[in-house]
Design an enzyme around this catalytic site. Structure first.
Site, PDB file in Angstrom:
ATOM      1  N   SER A 130       0.827  -1.207   0.000  1.00  0.00           N
ATOM      2  CA  SER A 130       0.000   0.000   0.000  1.00  0.00           C
ATOM      3  C   SER A 130       0.859   1.253   0.000  1.00  0.00           C
ATOM      4  CB  SER A 130      -0.868  -0.010   1.261  1.00  0.00           C
ATOM      5  OG  SER A 130      -1.431   1.270   1.483  1.00  0.00           O
ATOM      6  N   TYR A 155      -2.097  -0.537  10.717  1.00  0.00           N
ATOM      7  CA  TYR A 155      -2.331  -1.178   9.411  1.00  0.00           C
ATOM      8  C   TYR A 155      -1.162  -0.853   8.489  1.00  0.00           C
ATOM      9  CZ  TYR A 155      -3.703  -1.350   4.549  1.00  0.00           C
ATOM     10  OH  TYR A 155      -3.693  -1.574   3.186  1.00  0.00           O
ATOM     11  N   LYS A 159       2.054  -3.280   6.730  1.00  0.00           N
ATOM     12  CA  LYS A 159       2.471  -3.343   5.324  1.00  0.00           C
ATOM     13  C   LYS A 159       3.982  -3.104   5.218  1.00  0.00           C
ATOM     14  CE  LYS A 159      -1.470  -4.284   3.408  1.00  0.00           C
ATOM     15  NZ  LYS A 159      -1.706  -5.613   2.804  1.00  0.00           N
TER      16      LYS A 159
HETATM   17  C1  WQD Z   1      -9.759   9.340   0.741  1.00  0.00           C
HETATM   18  C2  WQD Z   1      -9.994  10.823   0.988  1.00  0.00           C
HETATM   19  C3  WQD Z   1     -10.389  11.347   3.278  1.00  0.00           C
HETATM   20  C4  WQD Z   1     -14.247   9.385   3.710  1.00  0.00           C
HETATM   21  C5  WQD Z   1      -7.137   4.298   2.093  1.00  0.00           C
HETATM   22  C6  WQD Z   1      -6.451   3.365   2.987  1.00  0.00           C
HETATM   23  C7  WQD Z   1      -5.030   3.167   2.496  1.00  0.00           C
HETATM   24  C8  WQD Z   1      -5.053   2.700   1.064  1.00  0.00           C
HETATM   25  C9  WQD Z   1      -5.757   3.735   0.224  1.00  0.00           C
HETATM   26  C10 WQD Z   1      -5.133   0.283   1.033  1.00  0.00           C
HETATM   27  C11 WQD Z   1      -9.291  11.309   2.239  1.00  0.00           C
HETATM   28  C12 WQD Z   1     -11.610  11.675   2.419  1.00  0.00           C
HETATM   29  C13 WQD Z   1     -13.047   9.844   3.183  1.00  0.00           C
HETATM   30  C14 WQD Z   1     -15.263  10.307   4.047  1.00  0.00           C
HETATM   31  C15 WQD Z   1     -13.853  12.099   3.305  1.00  0.00           C
HETATM   32  N1  WQD Z   1      -5.720   1.470   0.935  1.00  0.00           N
HETATM   33  N2  WQD Z   1     -12.867  11.172   2.986  1.00  0.00           N
HETATM   34  N3  WQD Z   1     -15.020  11.638   3.823  1.00  0.00           N
HETATM   35  O1  WQD Z   1      -7.564   7.237   3.691  1.00  0.00           O
HETATM   36  O2  WQD Z   1      -6.657   7.846   1.377  1.00  0.00           O
HETATM   37  O3  WQD Z   1      -6.521   5.544   2.151  1.00  0.00           O
HETATM   38  O4  WQD Z   1      -7.094   3.859   0.764  1.00  0.00           O
HETATM   39  O5  WQD Z   1      -4.004   0.020   1.049  1.00  0.00           O
HETATM   40  O6  WQD Z   1      -4.409   2.218   3.299  1.00  0.00           O
HETATM   41  O7  WQD Z   1      -6.450   3.950   4.263  1.00  0.00           O
HETATM   42  O8  WQD Z   1      -8.770   6.533   1.607  1.00  0.00           O
HETATM   43  O9  WQD Z   1     -11.118   6.635   0.915  1.00  0.00           O
HETATM   44  O10 WQD Z   1     -10.588   6.718   3.397  1.00  0.00           O
HETATM   45  O11 WQD Z   1     -10.062   8.672   1.974  1.00  0.00           O
HETATM   46  O12 WQD Z   1     -13.649  13.316   3.127  1.00  0.00           O
HETATM   47  O13 WQD Z   1     -16.369   9.959   4.533  1.00  0.00           O
HETATM   48  O14 WQD Z   1     -11.381  11.035   1.193  1.00  0.00           O
HETATM   49  O15 WQD Z   1     -10.199  12.360   4.263  1.00  0.00           O
HETATM   50  O16 WQD Z   1      -8.850  12.631   2.015  1.00  0.00           O
HETATM   51  P1  WQD Z   1      -7.356   6.889   2.264  1.00  0.00           P
HETATM   52  P2  WQD Z   1     -10.216   7.081   2.007  1.00  0.00           P
END
Ligand code: WQD
Length: 345
Positions: A130, A155, A159
């Site tokens: 990741s 998490y 990784k």
């Molecule tokens: C994306 C953006 C949030 C939800 C995840 C995993 C990471 C990797 C990639 C596996 C961020 C924003 C989110 C909401 C929001 N996966 N958001 N409101 O955190 O970038 O990473 O996917 O390996 O390990 O953690 O993904 O989809 O949670 O967030 O504003 O209700 O959307 O703040 O900026 P993230 P995400």
């Protein structure tokens, strides 16, 4: 090598990324065996894979984090040509609440897998890593040479540790491995028969958007509107899950056709460009014709501001690149949500 006689073990193959990769493997003529403990997915996904691929993959429910169960599983299966290892817990917030669950599950399953690979002379491994290993990179786009950042969650740390375990195992064992550092996979198979199927309230952006539009969630909170980005919202490198699935085929064939230069290689799997939360919302509203109910909220603890991938190495050495747009990602996610709604009726 004739794919038709190759058996690929896909751990976590009933999960979101695993199921889409299984479909692509079968389309390419590989035989597939799925091992999954169903802790975060549903056995009915095997039926939908069969419907899409026209052939049923093998499936064994097994917890690979259990040493005895893993050993019994490998003793009971025939010759495996390669393994694609997805099986892991991946909810960032949950890992903060319960770190030992994540270390036990994610690391024990990998170690059991590697020990059994050695015992059964299985030499090719594609590992699901990741972009979270980078933390917040200082330089963007981030390349594979960027050192690990401070892990922002247990998490993410699993990784990082997993990549080290694989690297050291490749040095000692007769093992060739490719670790794929995913950025943000979203979207669903064009058939809308499989997709991201979060159990409970989704943590990730895309399923929360589609559930809000479907009326399951009341409102989407946009976490942070005061970031140092053009529109103030955080930026991520979103990639269509089908492009990510294809990257696994490319990595598998890189190993099976012995195109590797080293026994352990790492590749960024992203689109190579970033989109903000507001840009994703805008794309969704355009393709779905739905006005999304959202409001700005404080930043989410542990979020980085922006990240997108340097994908030069995967483009060159795996001959792989993305082919689907943000609109294709958000539209496929919406069509999948509509399928889920119709199944609920
Ligand atoms: C994306 C953006 C949030 C939800 C995840 C995993 C990471 C990797 C990639 C596996 C961020 C924003 C989110 C909401 C929001 N996966 N958001 N409101 O955190 O970038 O990473 O996917 O390996 O390990 O953690 O993904 O989809 O949670 O967030 O504003 O209700 O959307 O703040 O900026 P993230 P995400």
């Amino acid at each position: 090598m004739n794919n038709k006689n190759s058996l690929v073990l896909v751990t976590g193959g009933t999960g979101y990324l695993g199921s889409h990769t299984v479909v692509e493997l079968m389309n390419q003529g590989y035989d597939v065996l799925i091992a999954d403990n169903l802790s975060n997915s549903y056995a009915e996904v095997v039926d939908f894979i069969e419907q899409i691929a026209g052939k049923r993959p093998g499936f064994v429910a097994v917890d690979l984090a259990d040493c005895d169960a893993a050993r019994a599983f490998f003793a009971g299966v025939g010759k495996i040509d390669a393994i694609i290892h997805f099986a892991a817990l991946k909810a960032v917030n949950e890992s903060v609440q319960n770190p030992l669950l994540y270390f036990r599950n994610n690391l024990f399953s990998l170690i059991n897998l590697l020990e059994n690979m050695h015992g059964h002379n299985i030499r090719s491994l594609v590992f699901s890593s990741s972009c979270t290993v980078y933390g917040q990179p200082d330089i963007l786009p981030v390349s594979e040479n960027c050192p690990f950042g401070k892990a922002w969650s247990p998490y993410g740390r699993t990784k990082q540790i997993s990549e080290h375990i694989i690297e050291d195992s490749c040095k000692k064992e007769n093992l060739n491995a490719v670790s794929l550092r995913y950025f943000n996979p979203i979207g669903a198979h064009p058939s809308a028969l499989i997709g991201e199927y979060p159990i409970g309230t989704p943590g990730n952006l895309m399923p929360f958007i589609t559930q809000t539009a479907a009326g399951i969630q009341k409102i989407l909170h946009v976490f942070g509107s005061d970031y140092d980005t053009p529109d103030g919202t955080a930026i991520r490198d979103y990639i269509h899950v089908m492009d990510l699935a294809n990257a696994h085929i490319a990595a598998l064939e890189h190993l099976l056709h012995k195109k590797y230069k080293e026994s352990c290689e790492v590749y960024n799997i992203g689109a190579g460009r970033g989109y903000s939360v507001l840009e994703v919302i805008e794309s969704f509203e355009k393709v779905s014709g739905q006005k999304l109910n959202y409001e700005f909220a404080p930043r989410r603890k542990g979020d980085i501001v922006k990240i997108w991938a340097d994908v030069t190495r995967a483009n060159k050495e795996l001959q792989w690149c993305v082919s689907r747009s943000l609109d294709e990602m958000t539209l496929s996610a919406w069509k999948w949500q509509l399928t889920l709604e119709s199944r609920r009726k």
